[in-house]
Design a protein around this motif. Structure first.
Motif, mmCIF file in Angstrom:
data_model
loop_
_atom_site.group_PDB
_atom_site.id
_atom_site.type_symbol
_atom_site.label_atom_id
_atom_site.label_comp_id
_atom_site.label_asym_id
_atom_site.label_seq_id
_atom_site.Cartn_x
_atom_site.Cartn_y
_atom_site.Cartn_z
ATOM 1 N N ALA A 164 16.178 49.338 18.605
ATOM 2 C CA ALA A 164 15.792 49.505 20.008
ATOM 3 C C ALA A 164 16.915 49.073 20.947
ATOM 4 O O ALA A 164 17.114 49.675 22.010
ATOM 5 C CB ALA A 164 14.521 48.713 20.295
ATOM 6 N N LEU A 165 17.647 48.032 20.570
ATOM 7 C CA LEU A 165 18.742 47.560 21.412
ATOM 8 C C LEU A 165 19.921 48.525 21.395
ATOM 9 O O LEU A 165 20.575 48.738 22.426
ATOM 10 C CB LEU A 165 19.201 46.175 20.948
ATOM 11 N N ARG A 166 20.181 49.093 20.238
ATOM 12 C CA ARG A 166 21.323 50.006 20.111
ATOM 13 C C ARG A 166 20.962 51.113 19.130
ATOM 14 O O ARG A 166 21.271 51.027 17.947
ATOM 15 C CB ARG A 166 22.557 49.248 19.636
ATOM 16 N N PRO A 167 20.312 52.161 19.619
ATOM 17 C CA PRO A 167 19.866 53.220 18.708
ATOM 18 C C PRO A 167 21.030 53.909 18.001
ATOM 19 O O PRO A 167 22.038 54.248 18.615
ATOM 20 C CB PRO A 167 19.143 54.202 19.641
ATOM 21 N N LYS A 168 20.868 54.080 16.723
ATOM 22 C CA LYS A 168 21.786 54.877 15.928
ATOM 23 C C LYS A 168 21.023 55.376 14.713
ATOM 24 O O LYS A 168 19.956 54.843 14.372
ATOM 25 C CB LYS A 168 23.016 54.076 15.507
ATOM 26 N N ARG A 210 11.025 64.664 19.245
ATOM 27 C CA ARG A 210 11.566 63.939 18.102
ATOM 28 C C ARG A 210 12.326 64.823 17.116
ATOM 29 O O ARG A 210 13.264 64.357 16.474
ATOM 30 C CB ARG A 210 10.445 63.200 17.364
ATOM 31 N N LEU A 211 11.933 66.071 16.979
ATOM 32 C CA LEU A 211 12.635 66.940 16.030
ATOM 33 C C LEU A 211 14.132 67.010 16.313
ATOM 34 O O LEU A 211 14.950 66.852 15.394
ATOM 35 C CB LEU A 211 12.017 68.342 16.054
ATOM 36 N N PRO A 212 14.569 67.223 17.569
ATOM 37 C CA PRO A 212 16.015 67.357 17.804
ATOM 38 C C PRO A 212 16.782 66.042 17.841
ATOM 39 O O PRO A 212 17.984 66.054 18.138
ATOM 40 C CB PRO A 212 16.070 68.058 19.173
ATOM 41 N N LEU A 213 16.131 64.910 17.544
ATOM 42 C CA LEU A 213 16.893 63.665 17.458
ATOM 43 C C LEU A 213 17.926 63.733 16.339
ATOM 44 O O LEU A 213 18.979 63.098 16.417
ATOM 45 C CB LEU A 213 15.951 62.478 17.235
ATOM 46 N N VAL A 214 17.609 64.468 15.291
ATOM 47 C CA VAL A 214 18.604 64.793 14.270
ATOM 48 C C VAL A 214 19.232 66.115 14.688
ATOM 49 O O VAL A 214 18.544 67.133 14.744
ATOM 50 C CB VAL A 214 17.964 64.910 12.877
ATOM 51 N N SER A 225 30.248 70.613 21.664
ATOM 52 C CA SER A 225 30.038 69.584 22.686
ATOM 53 C C SER A 225 28.704 68.872 22.477
ATOM 54 O O SER A 225 28.613 67.645 22.616
ATOM 55 C CB SER A 225 30.086 70.218 24.080
ATOM 56 N N MET A 226 27.672 69.634 22.142
ATOM 57 C CA MET A 226 26.362 69.034 21.881
ATOM 58 C C MET A 226 26.419 68.132 20.657
ATOM 59 O O MET A 226 25.854 67.029 20.654
ATOM 60 C CB MET A 226 25.321 70.137 21.684
ATOM 61 N N TYR A 227 27.106 68.578 19.637
ATOM 62 C CA TYR A 227 27.223 67.764 18.420
ATOM 63 C C TYR A 227 27.927 66.442 18.717
ATOM 64 O O TYR A 227 27.493 65.375 18.255
ATOM 65 C CB TYR A 227 27.983 68.543 17.351
ATOM 66 N N LEU A 228 29.002 66.499 19.498
ATOM 67 C CA LEU A 228 29.731 65.277 19.842
ATOM 68 C C LEU A 228 28.882 64.353 20.715
ATOM 69 O O LEU A 228 28.976 63.128 20.603
ATOM 70 C CB LEU A 228 31.034 65.632 20.560
ATOM 71 N N ARG A 248 27.108 59.517 21.656
ATOM 72 C CA ARG A 248 26.205 58.939 22.659
ATOM 73 C C ARG A 248 24.760 59.068 22.200
ATOM 74 O O ARG A 248 23.891 59.494 22.956
ATOM 75 C CB ARG A 248 26.395 59.652 24.008
ATOM 76 N N PHE A 249 24.522 58.675 20.957
ATOM 77 C CA PHE A 249 23.174 58.864 20.430
ATOM 78 C C PHE A 249 22.155 58.015 21.178
ATOM 79 O O PHE A 249 21.006 58.429 21.357
ATOM 80 C CB PHE A 249 23.126 58.533 18.933
ATOM 81 N N GLY A 250 22.541 56.823 21.606
ATOM 82 C CA GLY A 250 21.614 55.991 22.370
ATOM 83 C C GLY A 250 21.150 56.683 23.636
ATOM 84 O O GLY A 250 19.968 56.619 24.000
ATOM 85 N N LEU A 251 22.069 57.355 24.322
ATOM 86 C CA LEU A 251 21.710 58.105 25.527
ATOM 87 C C LEU A 251 20.754 59.240 25.191
ATOM 88 O O LEU A 251 19.762 59.470 25.897
ATOM 89 C CB LEU A 251 22.976 58.653 26.183
ATOM 90 N N VAL A 252 21.039 59.952 24.104
ATOM 91 C CA VAL A 252 20.165 61.048 23.681
ATOM 92 C C VAL A 252 18.774 60.520 23.346
ATOM 93 O O VAL A 252 17.754 61.082 23.770
ATOM 94 C CB VAL A 252 20.773 61.775 22.461
ATOM 95 N N PHE A 253 18.729 59.416 22.609
ATOM 96 C CA PHE A 253 17.443 58.874 22.162
ATOM 97 C C PHE A 253 16.592 58.432 23.347
ATOM 98 O O PHE A 253 15.407 58.787 23.442
ATOM 99 C CB PHE A 253 17.679 57.702 21.214
#
Length: 260
Positions: A31-35, A115-119, A174-177, A182-187
């Motif tokens: 929760a503090l640092r999503p990855k 949740r599906l597009p989190l991966v 660009s989306m992949y990067l 920036r996965f925390g931002l995405v999450f």
């Protein structure tokens, strides 16, 4: 006659199920640092104990949050659930159609969208966008009072953007990067949008905006749990946890209405 060696297979090493303390610690770190966490594959040894622990932890947290919000609303002189919303929600509805809508369909749709597009996957992005457009686009347009021409223009723009994404390798890279760096931002963007979507449940509410936003806290907490479950256990487990949560809420609402 000796049995051929190739009939023997080595037993997989035993892995002890995670403890509640370990689950709490890993959830807090996430929760503090999503990855992207390590994906679990052993159903009996790991996934089943973990989903039960996550359901228990979320139930306790949501109960404490419910009590805290009830006290805040009481101090503010406002009605908190289920006093007002529950009565309007279930007064003229039978249990079964609400069960199908709230426990079966809504969790599946919301997990596909949020949740599906989190991966990251191109197909996951397309499924999420189309699911959102079909299931929630008309509802949002109606809630906003958008004219038909604006809805049509928005749909056309969405088709153009989606086509450009599927056609352009640069956009996809660009989306992949973005997902990778920036996965925390995405999450948390997905989690906040999931919470904001539930403002549609309170369209006719006269509550001040500050209290309405407080009502979204349980959704944000639930979004973190569901996202973590989707990433660590898989999509089906996140849908199951979402269904469990909605079922508990539904039973409480109808149980309350049976007493008033």
């Amino acid at each position: 006659m000796r049995t051929p060696v190739f009939f023997f297979t080595a037993a997989p090493p035993y892995a002890a199920p995670p403890t509640v303390q370990d689950t709490l610690r890993q959830l807090w770190v996430f929760a503090l640092r999503p990855k992207l966490p390590r994906r679990e594959h052993k159903v009996v040894e790991t996934k089943l104990p973990l989903i039960l622990q996550l359901a228990l932890i979320e139930t306790v947290l949501q109960t404490l949050l419910f009590i805290a919000l009830a006290l805040v609303f009481s101090a503010a002189g406002a009605d908190y659930l289920p006093t007002g919303y529950a009565r309007a929600f279930s007064a003229n509805l039978s249990f079964f159609p609400v069960f199908v809508m709230a426990v079966l369909l809504a969790p599946l749709t919301e997990e596909l969208v949020f949740r599906l597009p989190l991966v990251y996957s191109r197909s996951f992005i397309v499924v999420a966008v189309l699911s959102f457009s079909i299931c929630y686009g008309p509802v949002l347009a109606q809630a906003a009072g958008a004219p038909a021409w604006l809805v049509a223009a928005g749909a056309l723009l969405l088709v153009i953007l989606l086509g450009g994404y599927l056609w352009s390798r640069k956009w996809q890279a660009s989306m992949y990067l973005l997902w990778k760096r920036r996965f925390g931002l995405v999450f948390y963007t997905s989690t906040v949008l999931f919470g904001l979507l539930h403002l549609l449940n309170y369209q006719r509410s006269a509550l001040p905006l500050a209290l309405l936003l407080l009502l979204l806290l349980p959704k944000l907490v639930g979004g973190v749990f569901l996202g973590y479950t989707r990433l660590r256990l898989g999509m089906g487990w996140a849908v199951a946890l979402h269904m469990y949560h909605n079922l508990m809420v539904l039973l409480l609402l109808f149980g309350y209405m049976a007493r008033v």
